[in-house]
Design an enzyme around this catalytic site. Structure first.
Site, PDB file in Angstrom:
ATOM      1  N   THR A  32       0.827  -1.218   0.000  1.00 22.65           N
ATOM      2  CA  THR A  32       0.000   0.000   0.000  1.00 22.65           C
ATOM      3  C   THR A  32       0.855   1.261   0.000  1.00 22.65           C
ATOM      4  O   THR A  32       0.696   2.146  -0.851  1.00 22.65           O
ATOM      5  CB  THR A  32      -0.904   0.007   1.260  1.00 22.65           C
ATOM      6  OG1 THR A  32      -1.619  -1.222   1.287  1.00 22.65           O
ATOM      7  CG2 THR A  32      -1.875   1.158   1.249  1.00 22.65           C
ATOM      8  N   GLU A 143       9.095  10.300   9.479  1.00 24.78           N
ATOM      9  CA  GLU A 143       7.863  11.101   9.615  1.00 24.78           C
ATOM     10  C   GLU A 143       6.612  10.248   9.413  1.00 24.78           C
ATOM     11  O   GLU A 143       5.607  10.408  10.118  1.00 24.78           O
ATOM     12  CB  GLU A 143       7.889  12.234   8.582  1.00 24.78           C
ATOM     13  CG  GLU A 143       6.739  13.199   8.668  1.00 24.78           C
ATOM     14  CD  GLU A 143       6.755  14.004   9.960  1.00 24.78           C
ATOM     15  OE1 GLU A 143       7.627  14.862  10.124  1.00 24.78           O
ATOM     16  OE2 GLU A 143       5.876  13.765  10.815  1.00 24.78           O
ATOM     17  N   GLY A 148       0.797   9.347  10.162  1.00 24.55           N
ATOM     18  CA  GLY A 148       0.700   9.327   8.691  1.00 24.55           C
ATOM     19  C   GLY A 148       1.116  10.627   8.043  1.00 24.55           C
ATOM     20  O   GLY A 148       2.282  11.008   8.065  1.00 24.55           O
ATOM     21  N   GLY A 200     -11.624  -0.221   5.350  1.00 25.13           N
ATOM     22  CA  GLY A 200     -10.178  -0.446   5.247  1.00 25.13           C
ATOM     23  C   GLY A 200      -9.370   0.257   6.321  1.00 25.13           C
ATOM     24  O   GLY A 200      -8.145   0.287   6.258  1.00 25.13           O
ATOM     25  N   GLU A 203      -7.773  -3.603  10.544  1.00 26.15           N
ATOM     26  CA  GLU A 203      -7.366  -4.918  10.066  1.00 26.15           C
ATOM     27  C   GLU A 203      -8.431  -5.943  10.473  1.00 26.15           C
ATOM     28  O   GLU A 203      -9.254  -5.676  11.350  1.00 26.15           O
ATOM     29  CB  GLU A 203      -6.052  -5.331  10.760  1.00 26.15           C
ATOM     30  CG  GLU A 203      -4.943  -4.329  10.645  1.00 26.15           C
ATOM     31  CD  GLU A 203      -4.202  -4.441   9.321  1.00 26.15           C
ATOM     32  OE1 GLU A 203      -4.110  -5.553   8.786  1.00 26.15           O
ATOM     33  OE2 GLU A 203      -3.754  -3.401   8.825  1.00 26.15           O
ATOM     34  N   ASP A 214      -0.657   0.069  18.751  1.00 26.38           N
ATOM     35  CA  ASP A 214      -0.235   0.897  17.613  1.00 26.38           C
ATOM     36  C   ASP A 214       0.064   2.326  18.093  1.00 26.38           C
ATOM     37  O   ASP A 214       1.130   2.882  17.811  1.00 26.38           O
ATOM     38  CB  ASP A 214      -1.363   0.886  16.567  1.00 26.38           C
ATOM     39  CG  ASP A 214      -1.129   1.882  15.454  1.00 26.38           C
ATOM     40  OD1 ASP A 214      -0.433   1.524  14.489  1.00 26.38           O
ATOM     41  OD2 ASP A 214      -1.640   3.011  15.550  1.00 26.38           O
ATOM     42  N   LYS A 218       3.768   4.743  18.449  1.00 22.08           N
ATOM     43  CA  LYS A 218       3.898   6.108  17.923  1.00 22.08           C
ATOM     44  C   LYS A 218       4.247   7.085  19.047  1.00 22.08           C
ATOM     45  O   LYS A 218       5.050   8.010  18.859  1.00 22.08           O
ATOM     46  CB  LYS A 218       2.597   6.532  17.238  1.00 22.08           C
ATOM     47  CG  LYS A 218       2.276   5.695  16.004  1.00 22.08           C
ATOM     48  CD  LYS A 218       0.854   5.949  15.534  1.00 22.08           C
ATOM     49  CE  LYS A 218       0.498   5.102  14.329  1.00 22.08           C
ATOM     50  NZ  LYS A 218      -0.939   5.118  14.036  1.00 22.08           N
ATOM     51  N   GLY A 316      -3.302   5.550   5.591  1.00 23.72           N
ATOM     52  CA  GLY A 316      -3.680   5.462   4.181  1.00 23.72           C
ATOM     53  C   GLY A 316      -2.437   5.608   3.325  1.00 23.72           C
ATOM     54  O   GLY A 316      -1.503   6.329   3.682  1.00 23.72           O
TER      55      GLY A 316
HETATM   56  N1  LIG Z   1      -0.945   1.476   5.281  1.00 18.81           N
HETATM   57  C1  LIG Z   1      -0.915   2.578   6.033  1.00 18.81           C
HETATM   58  O1  LIG Z   1      -1.880   3.349   6.090  1.00 18.81           O
HETATM   59  C2  LIG Z   1       0.311   2.928   6.823  1.00 18.81           C
HETATM   60  C3  LIG Z   1       0.353   4.176   7.490  1.00 18.81           C
HETATM   61  C4  LIG Z   1       1.503   4.527   8.203  1.00 18.81           C
HETATM   62  C5  LIG Z   1       2.557   3.632   8.255  1.00 18.81           C
HETATM   63  N2  LIG Z   1       2.461   2.423   7.617  1.00 18.81           N
HETATM   64  C6  LIG Z   1       3.609   1.529   7.722  1.00 18.81           C
HETATM   65  O2  LIG Z   1       4.132   1.304   6.415  1.00 18.81           O
HETATM   66  C7  LIG Z   1       4.706   0.010   6.364  1.00 18.81           C
HETATM   67  C8  LIG Z   1       4.116  -0.731   5.175  1.00 18.81           C
HETATM   68  O3  LIG Z   1       2.718  -0.834   5.351  1.00 18.81           O
HETATM   69  P1  LIG Z   1       1.751  -1.215   4.155  1.00 18.81           P
HETATM   70  O4  LIG Z   1       0.383  -0.873   4.610  1.00 18.81           O
HETATM   71  O5  LIG Z   1       2.231  -0.665   2.868  1.00 18.81           O
HETATM   72  O6  LIG Z   1       1.912  -2.810   4.164  1.00 18.81           O
HETATM   73  P2  LIG Z   1       1.681  -3.797   2.952  1.00 18.81           P
HETATM   74  O7  LIG Z   1       0.630  -3.274   2.037  1.00 18.81           O
HETATM   75  O8  LIG Z   1       1.500  -5.152   3.535  1.00 18.81           O
HETATM   76  O9  LIG Z   1       3.057  -3.756   2.156  1.00 18.81           O
HETATM   77  C9  LIG Z   1       4.237  -4.402   2.593  1.00 18.81           C
HETATM   78  C10 LIG Z   1       4.995  -4.846   1.352  1.00 18.81           C
HETATM   79  O10 LIG Z   1       6.222  -5.429   1.787  1.00 18.81           O
HETATM   80  C11 LIG Z   1       6.348  -6.723   1.231  1.00 18.81           C
HETATM   81  N3  LIG Z   1       7.028  -7.588   2.173  1.00 18.81           N
HETATM   82  C12 LIG Z   1       6.595  -7.941   3.407  1.00 18.81           C
HETATM   83  N4  LIG Z   1       7.472  -8.766   3.997  1.00 18.81           N
HETATM   84  C13 LIG Z   1       8.474  -8.951   3.109  1.00 18.81           C
HETATM   85  C14 LIG Z   1       9.659  -9.705   3.118  1.00 18.81           C
HETATM   86  N5  LIG Z   1       9.997 -10.463   4.184  1.00 18.81           N
HETATM   87  N6  LIG Z   1      10.457  -9.669   2.031  1.00 18.81           N
HETATM   88  C15 LIG Z   1      10.136  -8.931   0.968  1.00 18.81           C
HETATM   89  N7  LIG Z   1       9.013  -8.187   0.873  1.00 18.81           N
HETATM   90  C16 LIG Z   1       8.191  -8.211   1.943  1.00 18.81           C
HETATM   91  C17 LIG Z   1       4.945  -7.183   0.997  1.00 18.81           C
HETATM   92  O11 LIG Z   1       4.932  -8.174  -0.012  1.00 18.81           O
HETATM   93  P3  LIG Z   1       3.669  -9.171  -0.202  1.00 18.81           P
HETATM   94  O12 LIG Z   1       2.796  -8.485  -1.176  1.00 18.81           O
HETATM   95  O13 LIG Z   1       4.307 -10.427  -0.726  1.00 18.81           O
HETATM   96  O14 LIG Z   1       3.052  -9.371   1.150  1.00 18.81           O
HETATM   97  C18 LIG Z   1       4.240  -5.920   0.562  1.00 18.81           C
HETATM   98  O15 LIG Z   1       4.369  -5.663  -0.822  1.00 18.81           O
HETATM   99  C19 LIG Z   1       4.463  -0.619   7.731  1.00 18.81           C
HETATM  100  O16 LIG Z   1       5.571  -0.408   8.558  1.00 18.81           O
HETATM  101  C20 LIG Z   1       3.279   0.168   8.262  1.00 18.81           C
HETATM  102  O17 LIG Z   1       3.225   0.187   9.667  1.00 18.81           O
HETATM  103  C21 LIG Z   1       1.374   2.062   6.907  1.00 18.81           C
END
Ligand SMILES: NC(=O)c1ccc[n+]([C@@H]2O[C@H](COP(=O)([O-])OP(=O)(O)OC[C@H]3O[C@@H](n4cnc5c(N)ncnc54)[C@H](OP(=O)(O)O)[C@@H]3O)[C@@H](O)[C@H]2O)c1
Length: 446
Positions: A32, A143, A148, A200, A203, A214, A218, A316
């Site tokens: 994402t 940041e 976010g 969304g 989880e 969570d 932070k 997001g």
């Molecule tokens: N989403 C949000 O709103 C948000 C907001 C603030 C911070 N964050 C932070 O941003 C980070 C990413 O979140 P996200 O929502 O983007 O998660 P996500 O959609 O699950 O994306 C994670 C990506 O990393 C890949 N990945 C996971 N483990 C891996 C491994 N061992 N080796 C190689 N690739 C791997 C996943 O591949 P697969 O597709 O194979 O699983 C996926 O493409 C997290 O630290 C989260 O806390 C997210």
């Protein structure tokens, strides 16, 4: 040279050669957040002179390849290949502590700077990673890991850097805020959670959000940025919003407030912090009560400037990606002198919270003498009752009522509650929430 024994400013007067622009950016994780970062880098032509997406790393990367990225981007599932290409910056958008910790460590050790969205990694390892970055004349920026798209870390580090901070308090989890603000409008917790999942925000397993973990990660980062102290995540008390019931909103309204998941850290003495994460009663007229939906809100208070409030999208892909790209642009602006690096975070200790008023909600199987027994236990520990509220129309075997108490020490309250808990009239465990002061107490120094 600091008391951590880490030499972070050894080159304070020597300029490190400026990296040539555009900075070559390797992206770890194409989920994402990773995809949203790539979108901005690819779509915003005006960034081309400063930032260039050169590599995308993900497991089984073949299925991730996006047609909208330039042909020059290298796609790999080998972290070794990322390092071999010697990127200027590695963006970590994988999540989790392992193996992200190893990758970030190796990236910094190679001299690359790191931008990460990973609150878990940073809450656990920030001091070590900041020091490692400094040793390699690199930077680590995060940041996106807090609130976010709300630029709160930059605000503390830069825009408000002239102040001497005393408190950071905020709504750091959009899922909880969404649920609690829907409950304010009369929805049940279960229905509000289902809505959050459908949209969304939450989880399938919402534990990390609703149980405060969570927000706690932070808060640990905000404490680090504001006070340069690192506390152990597990030492910060985190309360769940799960026990909050529709009736609590009725009582809260009668008390002139509502309920929000609040994260708060205050400086007690140098090196000692008071911290809290969990549901709290906030004044209806406060910014916290007005913060509705999944938005985040953070209020920073300093001795000189008083309170400054920031709000916006706390999660997001796109808002988070904005925070990451803003960190990348900050790196592109930097002349990479070591004296502009982060100061280290020293160890900090969590100490008992200040005396506060509390909201206590009991659900009892009614019989004579219950209120007298509760107030006697409170009085025994020098706790003054402020108000007793009881809404009509509930069955006698499941009767909710609320006792609010004047400011008291947490230890005294716990001792009184231990006695009260031991009574056999409870139909549900009591709910205890701090009552947050209004915002008028934070006027700046004159
Ligand atoms: N989403 C949000 O709103 C948000 C907001 C603030 C911070 N964050 C932070 O941003 C980070 C990413 O979140 P996200 O929502 O983007 O998660 P996500 O959609 O699950 O994306 C994670 C990506 O990393 C890949 N990945 C996971 N483990 C891996 C491994 N061992 N080796 C190689 N690739 C791997 C996943 O591949 P697969 O597709 O194979 O699983 C996926 O493409 C997290 O630290 C989260 O806390 C997210």
């Amino acid at each position: 040279v600091t008391t951590t024994g880490i030499e972070w400013n050894v080159h304070a007067n020597s300029a490190i050669p400026t990296r040539r622009l555009p900075l070559r950016v390797a992206l770890l994780g194409f989920g994402t957040v990773g995809q949203a970062v790539a979108r901005i880098l690819v779509e915003r032509g005006d960034l081309a002179g400063r930032l260039e997406l050169t590599q995308v790393f993900n497991r089984n990367v073949g299925r991730k390849r996006a047609a909208w990225t330039p042909d020059s981007v290298g796609w790999t599932d080998s972290f070794e290949e990322v390092l071999a290409a010697a990127p200027d910056v590695v963006v970590e958008a994988v999540g989790g502590i392992d193996p992200a910790h190893e990758w970030v460590t190796r990236a910094l050790s190679s001299g690359a700077s790191v931008v990460t969205a990973n609150k878990l990694l940073m809450a656990a390892h920030a001091p070590e990673l900041i020091a490692l970055a400094a040793r390699h004349a690199a930077h680590i920026r995060f940041e996106a890991a807090v609130a976010g798209g709300v630029p709160i870390i930059d605000a503390i580090r830069s825009g408000l850097a002239g102040d001497d901070f005393t408190r950071v308090v905020g709504i750091l989890n959009g899922t909880c805020n969404f649920i609690l603000s829907r409950m304010t409008d009369g929805e049940t917790m279960a229905a509000a959670l289902e809505q959050a999942q459908r949209r969304g925000y939450a989880e399938a397993d919402p534990s990390s959000d609703v149980d405060g973990h969570d927000a706690r990660a932070k808060l640990v980062l905000l404490a680090g940025v504001a006070f340069r102290r690192h506390v152990r995540t597990a030492d910060v008390p985190a309360g769940s919003i799960r026990p909050i019931d529709a009736i609590d909103f009725r009582y809260a309204r009668r008390l002139g407030g509502t309920i929000r998941q609040i994260s708060m850290v205050e400086l007690a003495r140098e090196g000692e912090l008071q911290a809290f994460v969990g549901p709290a009663l906030v004044a209806e007229a406060s910014n916290f009560a007005r913060n509705a939906g999944a938005q985040n809100l953070v209020m920073v208070t300093g001795r000189y400037g008083g309170a400054t409030t920031f709000s916006g999208e706390g999660a997001g892909g796109h808002p988070t990606a904005v925070a990451i790209v803003s960190d990348l642009l900050a790196l592109a602006r930097q002349d990479r002198r070591v004296d502009s690096l982060d100061a280290p975070w020293l160890p900090g200790t969590i100490v008992a919270p200040p005396a506060r008023p509390y909201y206590l909600r009991f659900v009892v199987r009614d019989r004579p003498g219950i209120l007298a027994s509760i107030t006697a236990s409170l009085a025994q520990h020098d706790i003054n009752v402020d108000a007793v509220l009881q809404e009509p129309g509930f069955p006698k075997d499941h009767l909710p009522f609320v006792v609010t108490v004047e400011a008291c020490e947490h230890t005294a309250l716990n001792a009184a509650l231990d006695e009260i808990d031991a009574e056999n009239f409870h139909a549900e465990p009591p709910l205890v929430m701090p009552v947050l002061p209004g915002e008028d107490h934070v006027a700046p120094m004159h």
